[in-house]
Design an enzyme around this catalytic site. Structure first.
Site, PDB file in Angstrom:
ATOM      1  N   HIS A  65       0.813  -1.218   0.000  1.00 54.02           N
ATOM      2  CA  HIS A  65       0.000   0.000   0.000  1.00 54.02           C
ATOM      3  C   HIS A  65       0.850   1.273   0.000  1.00 54.02           C
ATOM      4  O   HIS A  65       0.362   2.350  -0.311  1.00 54.02           O
ATOM      5  CB  HIS A  65      -0.994  -0.001   1.172  1.00 54.02           C
ATOM      6  CG  HIS A  65      -0.405   0.274   2.515  1.00 54.02           C
ATOM      7  ND1 HIS A  65      -0.107  -0.720   3.429  1.00 54.02           N
ATOM      8  CD2 HIS A  65      -0.052   1.431   3.116  1.00 54.02           C
ATOM      9  CE1 HIS A  65       0.380  -0.186   4.530  1.00 54.02           C
ATOM     10  NE2 HIS A  65       0.429   1.124   4.357  1.00 54.02           N
ATOM     11  N   ASP A  90       0.208  -7.580   1.489  1.00 55.57           N
ATOM     12  CA  ASP A  90       0.614  -6.187   1.656  1.00 55.57           C
ATOM     13  C   ASP A  90       2.136  -6.045   1.673  1.00 55.57           C
ATOM     14  O   ASP A  90       2.696  -5.326   2.504  1.00 55.57           O
ATOM     15  CB  ASP A  90       0.014  -5.590   2.939  1.00 55.57           C
ATOM     16  CG  ASP A  90       0.110  -4.062   2.953  1.00 55.57           C
ATOM     17  OD1 ASP A  90       0.237  -3.463   1.868  1.00 55.57           O
ATOM     18  OD2 ASP A  90       0.078  -3.479   4.053  1.00 55.57           O
ATOM     19  N   SER A 140       4.629   2.777   7.841  1.00 52.07           N
ATOM     20  CA  SER A 140       4.331   1.570   7.073  1.00 52.07           C
ATOM     21  C   SER A 140       5.495   1.170   6.187  1.00 52.07           C
ATOM     22  O   SER A 140       6.061   1.995   5.471  1.00 52.07           O
ATOM     23  CB  SER A 140       3.095   1.787   6.194  1.00 52.07           C
ATOM     24  OG  SER A 140       1.936   1.905   6.982  1.00 52.07           O
TER      25      SER A 140
END
Length: 441
Positions: free
Chosen positions: A143, A173, A255
């Site tokens: 992402h 992911d 992230s």
């Protein structure tokens, strides 16, 4: 007293009563002490002082000296954070900031963008895990790089490099980037998440809120937390991630960054957090033991091959809940024998907008409602409004059930038996699964 009472955390101690605190009260020694002469007072005071000096001296002799693992500063303070300081110095050069600049906007989008377009970029983090053939490879989250027009990494020393995506997988992911290895000297050592213990101290390193090279610490709260996620970001949970729960703060931009143990080994990839009012200290990381097999496939093939059924679908329960909310005022006037879900149909069995409505048999509340069949599913005969309720005689209650069974139990080329309802009648057909070219089922 409730757990949240202020007194629960108070350092105050209740004042002792005179009876509790008076030395020797009620004893013969106390009475003789109070009634004794000044000589006795001096004698007792001397004895007490001698005993106190001897105790302090003995404690000083027996007290162990500081070891090499607990060095002492000039002012005599023990440095207990030395392992974390050493780990931080080791891992900092291995974590990079990632700037994701989207592709060229449309004319309509361009009119709404700021003049410099900087605010349209998104930020993330990544971990350099290997150097090979003059190139360096970086693990990050899918992402973080999704929808990129161009990617750039920023190293801890401020050096910037253009990056390209070698492969990405939205289900796990994870993504792998490649950059020129020139001037990259540090590579993260890959550890084993299986060796982690609950309560163990860990370090999260990344680029939160654009504050590059930012380090936080916490403990492992749970080794295998199962978190439902919405892959399409539409609010419907259609997958589950097994992640490490940590207390280290994870913020936007973290992230894709690394989760490290105190040996400086990467044991996880920071992925998500629970973002809600009043929620603190709950972050999640993908275990490195789960990530590395995916990374290997992304390096070799650029994707993770998965079996492909070929249906665009929604949970039947979601459809029924929506219909119930829409039809509730008119339910008392439904014609006798008309099945739920057909209330808005005309005489030709179509809804008011001309799209046929599904026939939901009595008692069927869970399953997967097909919106469109393509590829293998279409070739096998599945159609719009079919309600899938089983795969290989195993019940399917939702898209999550369907996806998990496909990806965990089937292979490309396998034959899948599908049980479904069409026009209220239960039927069965076989589908030969193909390779998934994208993230459809």
């Amino acid at each position: 007293m409730s757990f949240w009472d202020d007194d629960f955390y108070s350092t105050r101690v209740k004042r002792r009563t005179r009876k509790e605190s008076s030395f020797g009260q009620g004893s013969s020694y106390g009475r003789s002490f109070r009634s004794g002469s000044g000589f006795r007072v001096a004698l007792v005071s001397s004895l007490v002082s001698s005993l106190l000096v001897a105790t302090v001296f003995t404690f000083a002799i027996d007290r162990p000296s500081h070891s090499a693992s607990h060095p002492v500063t000039a002012n005599g303070l023990t440095v207990t954070s030395q392992p974390m300081v050493a780990a931080a110095a080791k891992i900092r050069p291995t974590v990079v900031s990632i700037i994701n600049r989207p592709g060229e906007p449309t004319d309509a989008e361009r009119d709404s963008l700021p003049m410099d377009g900087v605010e349209n970029s998104s930020l993330g983090s990544g971990v350099i895990f290997e150097k090979k053939g003059g190139k360096a490879h970086i693990i990050t989250n899918a992402h973080v790089v999704e929808g990129s027009g161009s990617l750039e990494i920023v190293m801890v020393n401020g050096t910037t490099k253009d990056a390209k995506v070698l492969g990405m997988d939205t289900i796990t992911d994870l993504a792998v980037l490649e950059v020129d290895a020139k001037d990259i000297d540090a590579v993260a050592k890959v550890g084993k998440s299986a060796d982690l213990q609950e309560g163990e101290t860990v370090i999260a390193l990344g680029n939160p809120l654009g504050l590059s090279d930012s380090l936080t610490d916490g403990i492992v709260s749970n080794l295998r937390r199962i978190i439902p996620v919405s892959l399409s970001q539409d609010g419907t949970y259609d997958w589950e991630e097994e992640v490490i729960q940590i207390s280290a703060p994870i913020n936007p931009g973290n992230s894709g960054g690394g989760l490290f143990n105190l040996n400086g080994e990467v044991v996880g990839i920071n992925s998500m957090k629970i973002a809600d009012l009043g929620v603190e200290g709950i972050g999640f990381a993908i275990p490195i033991d789960d990530a590395m097999p995916v990374v290997k496939q992304l390096l070799e093939e650029g994707k993770v091959p998965r079996p492909y059924l070929g249906v665009y679908a929604i949970d039947l329960k979601s459809y029924l809940d929506t219909q119930k909310a829409m039809d509730m005022p008119s339910l008392p006037s439904l014609p006798d024998g008309e099945e739920f879900g057909q209330g808005s149909q005309g005489e030709d069995g179509e809804s008011e907008d001309g799209v046929p409505s599904p026939v939901v048999p009595d008692g069927v509340e869970n399953g997967v409602l097909v919106l469109e069949a393509v590829g293998p599913a279409k070739e096998a005969g599945l159609k719009l409004n079919d309600i899938i309720v089983g795969l290989d005689d195993k019940p399917v209650n939702s898209m999550m059930d369907l996806r998990k069974y496909l990806y965990n139990s089937k292979k490309i080329g396998d034959t899948l038996s599908v049980t479904y309802y069409r026009d209220g009648k239960k039927q069965e057909l076989s589908v030969k699964l193909a390779e998934n070219s994208d993230d459809n089922e």
